[in-house]
Design an enzyme around this catalytic site. Structure first.
Site, PDB file in Angstrom:
ATOM      1  N   HIS A  46       0.739  -1.110  -0.138  1.00  0.00           N
ATOM      2  CA  HIS A  46      -0.021  -0.069   0.049  1.00  0.00           C
ATOM      3  C   HIS A  46       0.957   1.104   0.078  1.00  0.00           C
ATOM      4  O   HIS A  46       0.549   2.376  -0.681  1.00  0.00           O
ATOM      5  CB  HIS A  46      -0.839  -0.093   1.312  1.00  0.00           C
TER       6      HIS A  46
ATOM      7  N   ARG B  93       3.172  -9.891  -1.259  1.00  0.00           N
ATOM      8  CA  ARG B  93       3.598  -8.563  -1.843  1.00  0.00           C
ATOM      9  C   ARG B  93       4.058  -7.535  -0.964  1.00  0.00           C
ATOM     10  O   ARG B  93       4.697  -6.492  -1.278  1.00  0.00           O
ATOM     11  CB  ARG B  93       2.229  -8.184  -2.843  1.00  0.00           C
TER      12      ARG B  93
ATOM     13  N   ARG C 247     -14.233   0.134  -8.400  1.00  0.00           N
ATOM     14  CA  ARG C 247     -14.263  -1.181  -7.747  1.00  0.00           C
ATOM     15  C   ARG C 247     -14.839  -1.240  -6.450  1.00  0.00           C
ATOM     16  O   ARG C 247     -14.425  -0.192  -5.503  1.00  0.00           O
ATOM     17  CB  ARG C 247     -12.707  -1.629  -7.694  1.00  0.00           C
TER      18      ARG C 247
ATOM     19  N   ASN D 134      -0.657  -7.052  -9.250  1.00  0.00           N
ATOM     20  CA  ASN D 134      -0.240  -6.913  -8.124  1.00  0.00           C
ATOM     21  C   ASN D 134      -0.453  -8.357  -7.370  1.00  0.00           C
ATOM     22  O   ASN D 134       0.372  -8.936  -6.596  1.00  0.00           O
ATOM     23  CB  ASN D 134      -0.646  -5.884  -7.090  1.00  0.00           C
ATOM     24  N   ASP D 135      -1.806  -8.667  -7.002  1.00  0.00           N
ATOM     25  CA  ASP D 135      -2.282  -9.884  -6.550  1.00  0.00           C
ATOM     26  C   ASP D 135      -2.129 -11.239  -7.386  1.00  0.00           C
ATOM     27  O   ASP D 135      -1.458 -12.136  -6.775  1.00  0.00           O
ATOM     28  CB  ASP D 135      -3.590  -9.679  -6.034  1.00  0.00           C
TER      29      ASP D 135
HETATM   30  C1  PEP Z   1      -3.824  -5.598  -8.350  1.00  0.00           C
HETATM   31  O1  PEP Z   1      -3.916  -6.722  -7.177  1.00  0.00           O
HETATM   32  O2  PEP Z   1      -2.820  -5.748  -9.142  1.00  0.00           O
HETATM   33  C2  PEP Z   1      -4.572  -4.280  -8.041  1.00  0.00           C
HETATM   34  C3  PEP Z   1      -4.597  -3.721  -8.932  1.00  0.00           C
HETATM   35  O3  PEP Z   1      -5.514  -4.394  -6.886  1.00  0.00           O
HETATM   36  P1  PEP Z   1      -4.814  -3.994  -5.466  1.00  0.00           P
HETATM   37  O4  PEP Z   1      -3.521  -3.378  -5.861  1.00  0.00           O
HETATM   38  O5  PEP Z   1      -5.569  -2.921  -4.924  1.00  0.00           O
HETATM   39  O6  PEP Z   1      -4.933  -5.118  -4.644  1.00  0.00           O
HETATM   40 MG    MG Z   2      -5.540  -6.663  -6.043  1.00  0.00          MG
END
Ligand code: PEP
Ligand code: MG
Length: 558
Positions: A187, A463, A330, A452-453
């Protein structure tokens, strides 16, 4: 002078004095008492300081924030002035307890009483009490380092920054961020990029090695933090900083160009935002739409859930500001690293694998309904699509769409305006969903790949854990393979597809993703001009070819 290496997550160079932030006061244990008189004095002084702080905060909030927050501040002030509360604490201190222990005990009594209430409003007030309690206790203990009171330009150094820490922070005072923890897509990293603040994270125990007032240089490109630089080093970096800022200005001038590769493949570049105000940045940096509005940040650093009206205001503000350009909202992705104390969620040992995203929404349907209603109402003001996060099962989407239909029916009954044909998309960020994406064709209008996930779940690498940062490889062949599979299915079935993970803005990633057929990208606003410029310099194969070979606009994919 000492040089430290970390992970550079937000570009730029920053030079400034350190401000060390820690969460000590929250966990402070009651200590032994010196004398009743001394404890009473400490309590009185802490009450006074707390009132002064709340007044200051209230002035700041009424300038920058919403009505609801001002109301919360008023409630806290009222509590500090409550005679019964003061009397109870005084009695406990007179009975031989320390000031900290006495405040804690009385607060607990209040909290329990409020939590027992049938009335939701009173139940929610228990959170205000907790917050004001932390404030009094930290003042008794003489701990003043609160992010909300930073009043000069600083380099913020912390072990970690939670989303709630950063929400109240006066970002204009932060020149740079350095944290011990975190990974490339944590974050803190996303927030720093969104705000264009240079940041280096994952420095293990850096926060323990610095003191208030130390000088620090952040060089994000080289992932380096220099503590107490000598004069020569400082002069060198002052020059480098100026160069960087001049280059930034040049790139910003290119914000409105189209992103077309040299061999004519046209690409759409949207923005990721986490707060309504960030839409200004998205427009300023040339976003063609909002590809991802992370709404969970509306829920952070508060003491109660935002009402439908408040959410509607936030969503419609963004939709109106985008003046007809598409906005993907979202639904809240609560869980994972985003904690919301007032929801009273149980601590999970594996939060990224637990009650997160759409799973959380389906377990908290009234909250979900409120949000869907607010989003639908905002759709009356411009093109809005709804995106579900952390989808891991077809049934979740079907159930969510049923709920959405109920909400639509309610709005029709209430004669409210909204887009009856609002499009529904799902995040592709869980490997099982990517592998079976064809099962979602019939129930989703579009897909958005969250790398990212997807990276953390595919590679089994947290992450936000700096200890395994080297294992976090968004361009790992397995992740790229999954992206390719999703793209193929989307193309074959005429589904819109975008990619909104941080990989969208990584230079090494763009040629790979272009080759995989990805044509819509969403990224932090500050990255947009540079990415557009870069795309215009390469071919679909990622090669650089000389100027003058730029072909016209030929759409290369979906
Ligand atoms: C991701 O997971 O790539 C994404 C865009 O969502 P967040 O970073 O909010 O988990
Ligand atoms: Mg995500």
């Amino acid at each position: 002078m000492k040089v430290y290496k970390g992970i550079g997550v937000s570009p730029g160079i920053a030079i400034g004095k350190v401000y060390v932030y820690s969460h000590k006061y929250v966990n402070a244990r009651p200590e032994k008492i010196s004398s009743v008189k001394a404890e009473l004095k400490k309590f009185e002084a802490a009450l006074k300081t707390s009132k002064r702080q709340i007044k200051k905060l209230s002035a700041k909030i009424s300038r920058h924030l919403k009505k609801e927050d001002s109301k919360i501040i008023a409630i806290q002030m009222h509590f500090l002035e409550d005679e019964v509360f003061v009397e109870k604490v005084t009695r406990a201190i007179n009975g031989g307890k320390s000031a900290v222990e006495s405040v804690r005990e009385v607060l607990q009594e209040y909290e329990e009483m409020l939590l027992k209430s049938e009335d939701e409003y009173f139940k929610d007030r228990s959170l205000d009490i907790k917050d004001v309690g932390y404030r009094i206790i930290s003042n008794i203990l003489g701990i003043k380092n609160e992010l909300e009171f930073i009043d000069k330009d600083v380099i913020l150094v912390a072990n970690d920054l939670t989303p709630s820490d950063t929400a109240l922070l006066d970002k204009s005072k932060v020149l740079g961020i350095v944290t011990d923890s975190g990974g490339l897509t944590s974050h803190t990293a996303i927030l720093a990029r969104a705000l264009g603040i240079p940041a280096i994270i994952g420095l293990k125990d850096f926060s323990l090695n610095v003191r208030e007032g130390d000088e620090v240089i952040i060089d994000s490109e080289n992932a380096t933090v220099i503590l107490n630089p000598d004069d020569t080093t400082k002069a060198y970096y002052l020059g480098k900083k100026q160069e960087y800022e001049d280059r930034k200005k040049e790139i910003l001038a290119l914000k409105d160009i189209k992103a077309i590769t040299r061999d004519g493949v046209s690409v759409t570049i949207d923005a990721n935002i986490g707060a309504p105000e960030e839409v200004t940045k998205a427009i300023e940096y040339g976003a063609e739409g909002i590809g991802l509005f992370r709404t969970e940040f509306l829920y952070i650093n508060r003491f109660e859930l935002p009402s439908e009206e408040e959410q509607f205001e936030a969503y419609s503000y963004v939709v109106k500001a985008m003046k007809g350009k598409p906005v993907v909202i979202r639904t809240f992705d609560i869980g994972g690293d985003k904690d919301f104390p007032y929801l009273g969620l149980k601590k999970e040992s594996n939060p990224y694998l637990g009650m997160r995203g759409l799973r959380f929404s389906l377990a908290n349907i009234p909250m979900f309904i409120t949000q869907l209603k607010a989003i639908l109402r905002a759709s009356a003001y411009g093109p809005v699509s709804i995106l579900f996060p952390m989808v891991s099962d077809v049934k979740e989407v079907i159930k969510s769409k049923d709920i959405l239909q109920q909400v639509k029916d309610e709005l029709i009954q209430e004669r409210r305006d909204f887009d009856k044909d609002v499009k529904i998309g799902i995040m592709i960020e869980v490997p099982s969903t990517a592998l079976t994406v064809e099962n979602f064709i019939g129930i989703a209008d579009f897909f958005s790949i969250g790398t990212n996930d997807l990276t953390q779940y595919t590679l089994a690498v947290d992450r936000s854990n700096e200890n395994v940062a080297d294992y976090y490889i968004p361009l790992h062949p397995s992740v790229i393979k999954l992206i390719g599979m999703v793209q193929e299915v989307a193309k074959k079935n005429g589904k819109k597809l975008s990619l909104c993970g941080e990989l969208a803005a990584f230079k090494e990633g763009i040629p790979v993703l272009l080759k995989q057929g990805i044509r819509v990208y969403s990224m932090s606003p500050a990255s947009i001009p540079e990415v557009k410029k870069y795309i215009r310099e390469i071919t679909l194969e990622g090669k650089n070819i000389p100027d003058g070979f730029h072909q016209g606009e030929v759409d290369g994919g979906l």
